[in-house]
Design a protein around this motif. Structure first.
Motif, PDB file in Angstrom:
ATOM      1  N   ALA A 163      57.223  34.915  38.860  1.00 44.52           N
ATOM      2  CA  ALA A 163      55.451  35.259  38.019  1.00 44.52           C
ATOM      3  C   ALA A 163      55.402  37.019  37.903  1.00 44.52           C
ATOM      4  CB  ALA A 163      54.142  35.015  37.919  1.00 44.52           C
ATOM      5  N   SER A 167      50.379  40.151  35.795  1.00 48.26           N
ATOM      6  CA  SER A 167      49.756  40.919  36.322  1.00 48.26           C
ATOM      7  C   SER A 167      50.148  41.608  37.525  1.00 48.26           C
ATOM      8  CB  SER A 167      48.337  40.818  36.701  1.00 48.26           C
ATOM      9  OG  SER A 167      47.761  41.868  37.434  1.00 48.26           O
ATOM     10  N   PHE A 284      49.508  37.888  52.966  1.00 51.28           N
ATOM     11  CA  PHE A 284      48.587  39.112  53.177  1.00 51.28           C
ATOM     12  C   PHE A 284      47.289  38.700  52.069  1.00 51.28           C
ATOM     13  CE2 PHE A 284      49.402  41.289  49.602  1.00 51.28           C
ATOM     14  CZ  PHE A 284      50.347  41.139  48.695  1.00 51.28           C
ATOM     15  N   LEU A 285      46.733  39.433  52.235  1.00 49.57           N
ATOM     16  CA  LEU A 285      45.416  39.823  50.927  1.00 49.57           C
ATOM     17  C   LEU A 285      45.436  41.077  50.542  1.00 49.57           C
ATOM     18  CD1 LEU A 285      42.900  37.374  53.056  1.00 49.57           C
ATOM     19  CD2 LEU A 285      43.956  36.445  50.600  1.00 49.57           C
ATOM     20  N   GLY A 332      50.771  30.042  31.496  1.00 51.72           N
ATOM     21  CA  GLY A 332      51.444  31.327  31.302  1.00 51.72           C
ATOM     22  C   GLY A 332      51.393  32.271  29.665  1.00 51.72           C
TER      23      GLY A 332
END
Ligand code: NAP
Length: 345
Positions: A163, A167, A284-285, A332
């Motif tokens: 991706a 972002s 993870f966050l 997308g």
């Protein structure tokens, strides 16, 4: 003074891929004054973040709903909280004053009330307010922490990000390039692939939708193997990346968007190769890394100001564009950080 507050809600729980018809625009009377004695902060929402994780909040069940207070289930018909930037209209809270800019939890609506939970005063630092939603907000911190803290990249290492035009992904690629890594990204269209190489300076990029065998595609770009895989999509791409990792490779599991709308899709990486290649795979966050925020902010602003970091934003205007913006993430449609501008400053 009382106004009408328009906001976006889900009509019912959503189980598969979201559609615009799953959402409705609702209205309610809303007071712009603080009740005497309360610590409420009344906020006019300006820019709101459109994020894939919200789909997991809209389901009847998702593990994430109980695991994080930021990801609790969304109730049909009710206001949806979301990250963004707003301006204080009135405040009974000692830390916030009228006309302060704020960043943090606001809502997919024109106005919201906050008690100051996950909300900070914002100094825009001379940069556009929208930057503080994406590149200088949680998307940026996610990319920064997931790459630098979890994968510890070194100059010359080989990095793969999925991706990559999104972002988080585009920032991961740019941070890694700025460090001197070899960077390959995948994305869902030829136009995005060209943008990654020509505008963002990725060494290589490919359209995963055109590849019949992802293992072979990665072998083509990483004949000697991958040092770091930053995973935004999960499922088959994660399996293919693990199969192509080098000895002591690191995988940062940021998100698994291809699994969010299809409960049958799950990555099943070859765990024997994980063991024998001593691959580290870590989820993870971004919220775990708030301590890195000052370092992240100054590094990123330096890179933006020196022209080493391109800011990719995809901004729609108007509350009514929140549902199509959100639905579009799963097709997308967005290039870079998807944001909806809800109001002029
Ligand atoms: P984004 O990448 O800007 O938007 C989503 C992109 O994912 C789309 O543009 C699309 O691009 C791609 N995509 C959609 N469906 C896909 C599928 N079935 N297979 C492969 N790719 C697909 O979103 P983002 O905000 O940066 O988030 C990226 C990932 O990071 C998400 O998984 C998100 O949940 C995760 N995330 C995690 C954290 C954390 O703290 N761990 C924080 C923020 C985000 P293509 O054209 O390439 O298909």
């Amino acid at each position: 003074m009382e106004v009408t507050n328009n906001f976006v809600a889900i009509k019912a729980k959503i189980e598969g891929a979201p559609q615009e018809s799953d959402f409705e625009l609702k209205s309610e009377p809303f007071s712009l004054s603080v009740k005497p004695g309360s610590k409420d902060i009344i906020i006019k929402n300006l820019y709101v973040s459109i994020d894939p994780y919200q789909i997991n909040r809209m389901k009847s069940y998702s593990f994430s709903q109980k695991a994080s207070e930021f990801a609790t289930g969304i109730v049909p018909g009710e206001m949806i909280d979301a990250y963004g930037v707003g301006k204080v209209v009135a405040s009974g809270h000692p830390d916030f004053e009228k006309d302060d800019y704020v960043v943090g939890l606001i809502s997919w609506g024109e106005y919201c009330i906050s008690q100051g939970l996950i909300l900070n005063k914002l100094n825009p630092l001379g940069l556009p307010l929208s930057y503080h939603v994406g590149v200088l907000g949680l998307s940026g911190l996610t990319a920064y922490a997931g790459l630098f803290e979890i994968c510890k990249p070194k100059k010359g290492e080989k990095v793969f990000v999925s991706a990559a035009s999104g972002s988080v992904g585009n920032l991961v690629g740019q941070y890694a390039k700025n460090l001197g890594c070899y960077v390959v990204g995948c994305a869902g269209s030829q136009k995005k692939v060209t943008m990654l190489k020509e505008k963002l300076g990725f060494d290589e990029a490919f359209n995963y939708k055109e590849e019949t065998d992802l293992h072979l595609a990665l072998q083509r770009y990483f004949p000697d193997g991958i040092d770091i895989y930053f995973d935004n999509v999960g499922a088959k791409m994660l399996e293919a990346a693990v199969a192509n990792m080098k000895l002591h490779g690191r995988v940062s599991v940021c998100g698994v968007i291809s699994e969010y709308t299809d409960s049958g899709k799950r990555a099943a990486p070859d765990m024997l190769s994980v063991i024998y290649k001593r691959i580290a795979i870590k989820g993870f966050l971004s919220g775990d890394y708030l301590n890195l925020f000052p370092e992240f902010l100054s590094t990123t602003i330096d890179q933006i100001r020196s022209g080493k970091m391109h800011v990719l934003e995809d901004v729609s205007i108007g509350l009514e564009n929140v549902p199509p913006a959100f639905v579009g993430l799963f097709h997308g449609d967005n290039v870079g950080k998807k944001i909806v501008q809800l109001s002029n400053d």
